[in-house]
Design a protein around this motif. Structure first.
Motif, PDB file in Angstrom:
ATOM      1  N   TYR A  39       0.819  -1.202   0.000  1.00  0.00           N
ATOM      2  CA  TYR A  39       0.000   0.000   0.000  1.00  0.00           C
ATOM      3  C   TYR A  39       0.857   1.259   0.000  1.00  0.00           C
ATOM      4  O   TYR A  39       0.509   2.255  -0.643  1.00  0.00           O
ATOM      5  N   TYR A  53      -0.090  -2.313   9.667  1.00  0.00           N
ATOM      6  CA  TYR A  53      -0.434  -1.185   8.792  1.00  0.00           C
ATOM      7  C   TYR A  53      -1.864  -0.736   9.057  1.00  0.00           C
ATOM      8  O   TYR A  53      -2.169   0.456   9.078  1.00  0.00           O
ATOM      9  N   SER A  54      -2.749  -1.718   9.267  1.00  0.00           N
ATOM     10  CA  SER A  54      -4.156  -1.394   9.527  1.00  0.00           C
ATOM     11  C   SER A  54      -4.319  -0.640  10.837  1.00  0.00           C
ATOM     12  O   SER A  54      -5.158   0.264  10.946  1.00  0.00           O
ATOM     13  N   ARG A  58       0.314  -6.546   7.510  1.00  0.00           N
ATOM     14  CA  ARG A  58      -1.009  -6.019   7.145  1.00  0.00           C
ATOM     15  C   ARG A  58      -1.776  -5.558   8.385  1.00  0.00           C
ATOM     16  O   ARG A  58      -2.449  -4.526   8.365  1.00  0.00           O
ATOM     17  N   ILE A  59      -1.681  -6.330   9.465  1.00  0.00           N
ATOM     18  CA  ILE A  59      -2.342  -5.949  10.709  1.00  0.00           C
ATOM     19  C   ILE A  59      -1.731  -4.663  11.266  1.00  0.00           C
ATOM     20  O   ILE A  59      -2.441  -3.743  11.682  1.00  0.00           O
ATOM     21  N   SER A 119      -4.128   2.829   7.843  1.00  0.00           N
ATOM     22  CA  SER A 119      -5.500   2.623   7.371  1.00  0.00           C
ATOM     23  C   SER A 119      -5.748   1.134   7.185  1.00  0.00           C
ATOM     24  O   SER A 119      -4.817   0.363   6.932  1.00  0.00           O
ATOM     25  N   ASN A 120      -7.009   0.741   7.302  1.00  0.00           N
ATOM     26  CA  ASN A 120      -7.354  -0.676   7.256  1.00  0.00           C
ATOM     27  C   ASN A 120      -7.102  -1.287   5.878  1.00  0.00           C
ATOM     28  O   ASN A 120      -7.616  -0.793   4.872  1.00  0.00           O
ATOM     29  N   VAL A 121      -6.308  -2.349   5.843  1.00  0.00           N
ATOM     30  CA  VAL A 121      -6.049  -3.060   4.588  1.00  0.00           C
ATOM     31  C   VAL A 121      -6.425  -4.537   4.732  1.00  0.00           C
ATOM     32  O   VAL A 121      -6.034  -5.365   3.919  1.00  0.00           O
ATOM     33  N   MET A 122      -7.182  -4.840   5.774  1.00  0.00           N
ATOM     34  CA  MET A 122      -7.650  -6.206   5.973  1.00  0.00           C
ATOM     35  C   MET A 122      -8.961  -6.404   5.209  1.00  0.00           C
ATOM     36  O   MET A 122      -9.720  -5.460   4.985  1.00  0.00           O
ATOM     37  N   HIS A 123      -9.217  -7.648   4.800  1.00  0.00           N
ATOM     38  CA  HIS A 123     -10.402  -7.962   4.015  1.00  0.00           C
ATOM     39  C   HIS A 123     -11.139  -9.144   4.639  1.00  0.00           C
ATOM     40  O   HIS A 123     -10.560  -9.909   5.423  1.00  0.00           O
ATOM     41  N   SER A 172      -3.288  -8.086  -1.654  1.00  0.00           N
ATOM     42  CA  SER A 172      -2.018  -7.368  -1.538  1.00  0.00           C
ATOM     43  C   SER A 172      -0.982  -7.944  -2.498  1.00  0.00           C
ATOM     44  O   SER A 172      -0.118  -7.225  -3.005  1.00  0.00           O
TER      45      SER A 172
END
Length: 434
Positions: free
Chosen positions: A27, A269-270, A266-267, A274-278, A202
């Motif tokens: 990201y 960064y979220s 990813r966690i 900002s949230n990048v989890m799905h 990602s």
């Protein structure tokens, strides 16, 4: 400006902004590329700007590709992902205007050049090839998926380490095979990539839009994400003598933690940005869930066995992937002298050494990143049909003084470690050595 930032990539005329970030992810790569490409929030293809906003949800390949590339130069990605002439004919409908500034990328895709010539030949070849191997690809992947769960469950039920190792190997193979599917239009098989705790979303950014387009360069996210533990760029600006030799020792640990590090990043960064989890991140939990249901082990015992299985899978995945094609002293890495012909297709070939011991086996090709050069050139094509394109590929290589290197797996492993140790650029450009 640091010494690193004073460097200019061999394929772009500026240092990538994303590499200034202390927290490099797929990201942050996107954010940096948007800043570097300066497309005014539009999409750039060659020297024109387009507005694909109304086409996002109607894109046959899925909304991801257009939505996630907004604000960037997608010239190479557009060319590589569209073999037919139809998409090119549609562009006029969405054209806004010509770009005000030249592209920052020095690679070219011109009519009469290597890639355009090869693509036209492949386009004709696809009208007559045998597509039956694509069904075998699906069967192989289905088998790998079933075997992953079977061995995972059996390892918990029988409390057997050997079965856990086998489960890890099959999870690795399933993950590599699933990579065949996330390059293409949206489909259910791409979701099986997430069993590894990585996420295809990602990876579509880091692998398909970064690594596939700009391999072995400063813009290749799959190089920068391993730094400073593993650095393949031949420059003292990126690795000290200590790092060169330390990387040989730390390599196996990096291999083992590749899967876990991806979800941790990813966690983190979220939480920090900002949230990048799905929603599909929960797919990775389906393996331990089935292990709990099908055994009498406690939650803690299952988690231990699942983590063991995941570490085995991660080690195998990295041992295969990082020794698959790109890191060997004789092929191009940023900092090396580059050929005069700036064709993007030749650049792909110059950054790849294929695995010679995989050819002829569809299973090994699918599970070990085989036919790598053709896959980079035409990523949306199923691995099963790539072997039928070799006659056209070799014919075009001969015309344009290209050369595809091939080595066996052991030679790749040796070459990859030599590349980690190399800190002197090659002064003879590709195409001048043959």
């Amino acid at each position: 400006m640091s010494k690193k930032e004073s460097l200019v990539s061999g394929i772009a005329n500026k240092f990538p902004t994303y590499r200034r970030s202390k927290f490099i992810t797929a990201y942050s790569w996107q954010i940096g590329k948007i800043e570097d490409d300066r497309t005014e929030g539009l999409w750039r293809i060659h020297d024109n700007l387009y507005d694909f906003t109304e086409f996002i949800d109607r894109h046959p390949g899925g909304s991801f590709w257009i939505k996630e590339s907004q604000g960037t130069d997608i010239t190479e990605a557009f060319e590589a992902h569209h073999i037919s002439l139809g998409p090119e004919k549609m562009l006029a409908k969405y054209k806004v205007r010509e770009a005000k500034e030249p592209r920052i990328y020095t690679l070219t895709i011109k009519d009469g050049g290597f890639y355009k010539t090869l693509k036209s030949r492949v386009r004709e070849k696809l009208k007559e090839i045998d597509y039956k191997p694509t069904k075998r690809t699906d069967l192989i992947h289905s088998g790998l998926l079933a075997a992953t769960f079977a061995f995972a469950i059996a390892s918990a039920y029988f409390q057997n380490i050997t079965l856990g190792i086998l489960g890890g190997i099959f999870l690795c193979w399933n993950t590599i095979a699933a990579h065949n599917y996330f390059h293409r239009k949206d489909n259910w098989r791409m979701y099986t990539f997430n069993l590894s705790l990585m996420n295809f979303h990602s990876w579509r950014i880091s692998h398909a839009l970064s690594h596939h387009i700009y391999p072995n360069s400063l813009l290749d996210l799959e190089l920068s994400m391993f730094e400073p533990f593993l650095c393949w760029l031949p420059s003292t600006h990126f690795k000290t003598n200590f790092q060169r030799y330390f990387s040989i020792l730390v390599g196996p640990i990096v291999y083992m933690l590749t899967f876990l590090s991806q979800i941790v990043m990813r966690i983190a960064y979220s939480l920090k940005r900002s949230n990048v989890m799905h929603w599909h991140d929960i797919i990775g939990l389906s393996i331990p869930l089935t292990m709990i249901i099908c055994s009498e082990l406690s939650l803690w015992e299952v988690l231990q066995r699942w983590m063991f299985l995941n570490l085995v899978a991660s080690f195998c995945f990295a041992a295969i992937g990082l020794n698959a094609a790109h890191h060997e002293p004789e092929i191009y890495h940023d900092g090396d002298a580059y050929r005069e012909d700036r064709d993007w297709g030749l650049f792909q070939v110059d950054t790849i050494t294929d695995r010679s011991d995989l050819k002829g086996s569809q299973f090994l090709t699918l599970t070990h990143f085989g036919d790598h050069a053709l896959h980079h050139l035409f990523p949306t094509l199923d691995h099963g049909i790539l072997p039928q394109l070799y006659p056209a590929f070799y014919e075009t290589l001969n015309e344009f003084k290209g050369h595809l290197r091939e080595l066996r797996y052991v030679e790749h492993i040796i070459g990859q470690h030599k590349q980690l140790l190399r800190n002197k650029p090659n002064k003879i450009p590709p195409g001048s050595r043959i």
